[in-house]
Design a protein around this motif. Structure first.
Motif, mmCIF file in Angstrom:
data_model
loop_
_atom_site.group_PDB
_atom_site.id
_atom_site.type_symbol
_atom_site.label_atom_id
_atom_site.label_comp_id
_atom_site.label_asym_id
_atom_site.label_seq_id
_atom_site.Cartn_x
_atom_site.Cartn_y
_atom_site.Cartn_z
ATOM 1 N N MET A 22 29.504 38.389 23.389
ATOM 2 C CA MET A 22 29.917 38.391 24.622
ATOM 3 C C MET A 22 31.537 38.285 24.720
ATOM 4 N N ALA A 23 32.135 38.659 25.898
ATOM 5 C CA ALA A 23 33.602 38.500 26.194
ATOM 6 C C ALA A 23 33.677 36.873 26.266
ATOM 7 N N ASN A 24 32.919 36.122 26.509
ATOM 8 C CA ASN A 24 33.263 34.453 26.456
ATOM 9 C C ASN A 24 32.986 33.866 25.425
ATOM 10 N N LYS A 25 32.509 34.385 24.311
ATOM 11 C CA LYS A 25 32.709 34.054 22.949
ATOM 12 C C LYS A 25 31.309 33.664 22.656
ATOM 13 N N LYS A 26 30.566 33.880 23.436
ATOM 14 C CA LYS A 26 29.010 33.489 23.366
ATOM 15 C C LYS A 26 28.025 34.432 23.058
ATOM 16 N N THR A 27 26.977 34.072 22.598
ATOM 17 C CA THR A 27 25.972 35.615 22.008
ATOM 18 C C THR A 27 24.851 35.340 22.685
ATOM 19 N N ALA A 28 24.405 36.464 23.152
ATOM 20 C CA ALA A 28 23.340 36.793 23.991
ATOM 21 C C ALA A 28 22.232 37.711 22.914
ATOM 22 N N SER A 29 21.222 37.377 22.789
ATOM 23 C CA SER A 29 20.308 38.253 21.883
ATOM 24 C C SER A 29 18.773 38.362 22.338
ATOM 25 N N LEU A 30 18.356 39.490 22.157
ATOM 26 C CA LEU A 30 16.852 39.609 22.524
ATOM 27 C C LEU A 30 16.240 39.990 21.304
ATOM 28 N N CYS A 31 15.382 38.985 20.721
ATOM 29 C CA CYS A 31 14.728 39.279 19.667
ATOM 30 C C CYS A 31 13.160 39.283 19.730
ATOM 31 N N LYS A 32 12.564 40.157 18.904
ATOM 32 C CA LYS A 32 11.318 40.253 18.768
ATOM 33 C C LYS A 32 10.694 39.751 17.593
ATOM 34 N N GLU A 33 9.539 39.239 17.351
ATOM 35 C CA GLU A 33 9.054 38.737 16.192
ATOM 36 C C GLU A 33 8.667 40.041 15.298
ATOM 37 N N LYS A 34 8.920 39.935 13.786
ATOM 38 C CA LYS A 34 8.727 41.126 13.122
ATOM 39 C C LYS A 34 7.300 42.027 13.411
ATOM 40 N N SER A 35 6.436 41.351 13.761
ATOM 41 C CA SER A 35 4.961 42.235 14.292
ATOM 42 C C SER A 35 4.804 42.258 15.569
ATOM 43 N N ASP A 36 5.783 42.107 16.371
ATOM 44 C CA ASP A 36 5.842 42.188 17.831
ATOM 45 C C ASP A 36 4.932 41.211 18.441
ATOM 46 N N LYS A 37 4.752 39.974 18.091
ATOM 47 C CA LYS A 37 3.944 38.716 18.508
ATOM 48 C C LYS A 37 4.611 38.431 19.990
ATOM 49 N N TYR A 38 5.874 38.144 19.936
ATOM 50 C CA TYR A 38 6.743 37.785 20.927
ATOM 51 C C TYR A 38 8.114 38.360 21.274
ATOM 52 N N LEU A 39 8.361 38.157 22.447
ATOM 53 C CA LEU A 39 9.860 38.712 22.849
ATOM 54 C C LEU A 39 10.667 37.551 23.530
ATOM 55 N N VAL A 40 12.058 37.155 23.009
ATOM 56 C CA VAL A 40 12.637 36.094 23.356
ATOM 57 C C VAL A 40 14.049 36.399 23.527
ATOM 58 N N TYR A 41 14.653 35.965 24.714
ATOM 59 C CA TYR A 41 16.083 36.098 24.996
ATOM 60 C C TYR A 41 16.749 34.587 24.675
ATOM 61 N N ARG A 42 17.904 34.613 23.884
ATOM 62 C CA ARG A 42 18.720 33.491 23.651
ATOM 63 C C ARG A 42 19.929 33.431 24.040
ATOM 64 N N PHE A 43 20.876 32.620 24.515
ATOM 65 C CA PHE A 43 22.155 32.684 24.767
ATOM 66 C C PHE A 43 22.796 31.210 24.401
ATOM 67 N N GLY A 44 24.001 31.465 23.730
ATOM 68 C CA GLY A 44 24.739 30.201 23.636
ATOM 69 C C GLY A 44 25.608 30.576 22.477
ATOM 70 N N THR A 45 26.056 29.481 21.559
ATOM 71 C CA THR A 45 26.621 29.678 20.570
ATOM 72 C C THR A 45 25.986 29.631 19.244
ATOM 73 N N THR A 46 26.465 29.509 18.007
ATOM 74 C CA THR A 46 25.846 29.191 16.866
ATOM 75 C C THR A 46 25.374 27.955 16.680
ATOM 76 N N ALA A 47 26.306 26.976 17.370
ATOM 77 C CA ALA A 47 26.079 25.480 17.158
ATOM 78 C C ALA A 47 24.970 25.007 18.232
#
Length: 128
Positions: free
Chosen positions: A1-26
């Motif tokens: 992101m332009a604000n140096k944070k990360t947004a991610s949409l992740c799905k589990e390898k076998s499609d068991k779930y979908l999740v949104y995460r936002f923040g920094t590596t820390a």
């Protein structure tokens, strides 16, 4: 992101779930949903609009993945406009008070495409 944070949409390898995460590596500032199981897919809606025909026809490829968390609306977007050759990515946040906050992403740092959700039977979709 332009604000140096990360947004991610992740799905589990076998499609068991979908999740949104936002923040920094820390520190993850927001994870949605909290419970990661099959029901997570139905907590998101994928909307899209596509017009082909090249620059002359003002072709566009507009994609939005939305969810609501505690009354706040989040829309992850990926948009392409052929006339201006412009790509935009980011997150639009609509607060409880109705204020829109556009957290702009950096298209060149994007990995993966939210357009892949067009093919998924697990997520609710709306075509405009």
């Amino acid at each position: 992101m332009a604000n140096k944070k990360t947004a991610s949409l992740c799905k589990e390898k076998s499609d068991k779930y979908l999740v949104y995460r936002f923040g920094t590596t820390a520190k993850t500032e927001l994870q949605y949903p909290e419970q990661l199981d099959e029901s997570s897919w139905k907590k998101f809606t994928f909307r899209y609009y596509q017009r082909t025909g090249g620059k002359e026809a003002d072709a566009k490829d507009l994609n939005w993945l939305s969810f609501s968390n505690k009354g706040t609306e989040y829309t992850v977007y990926s948009e392409f406009y052929s006339q201006s050759n412009l790509s935009k990515v980011g997150i639009m946040v609509t607060t409880l008070e109705g204020k829109d906050i556009d957290i702009k992403g950096l298209a060149q740092t994007q990995t993966g495409k939210i357009t892949s959700f067009k093919q998924s039977a697990k997520i609710d979709k709306e075509e405009y």
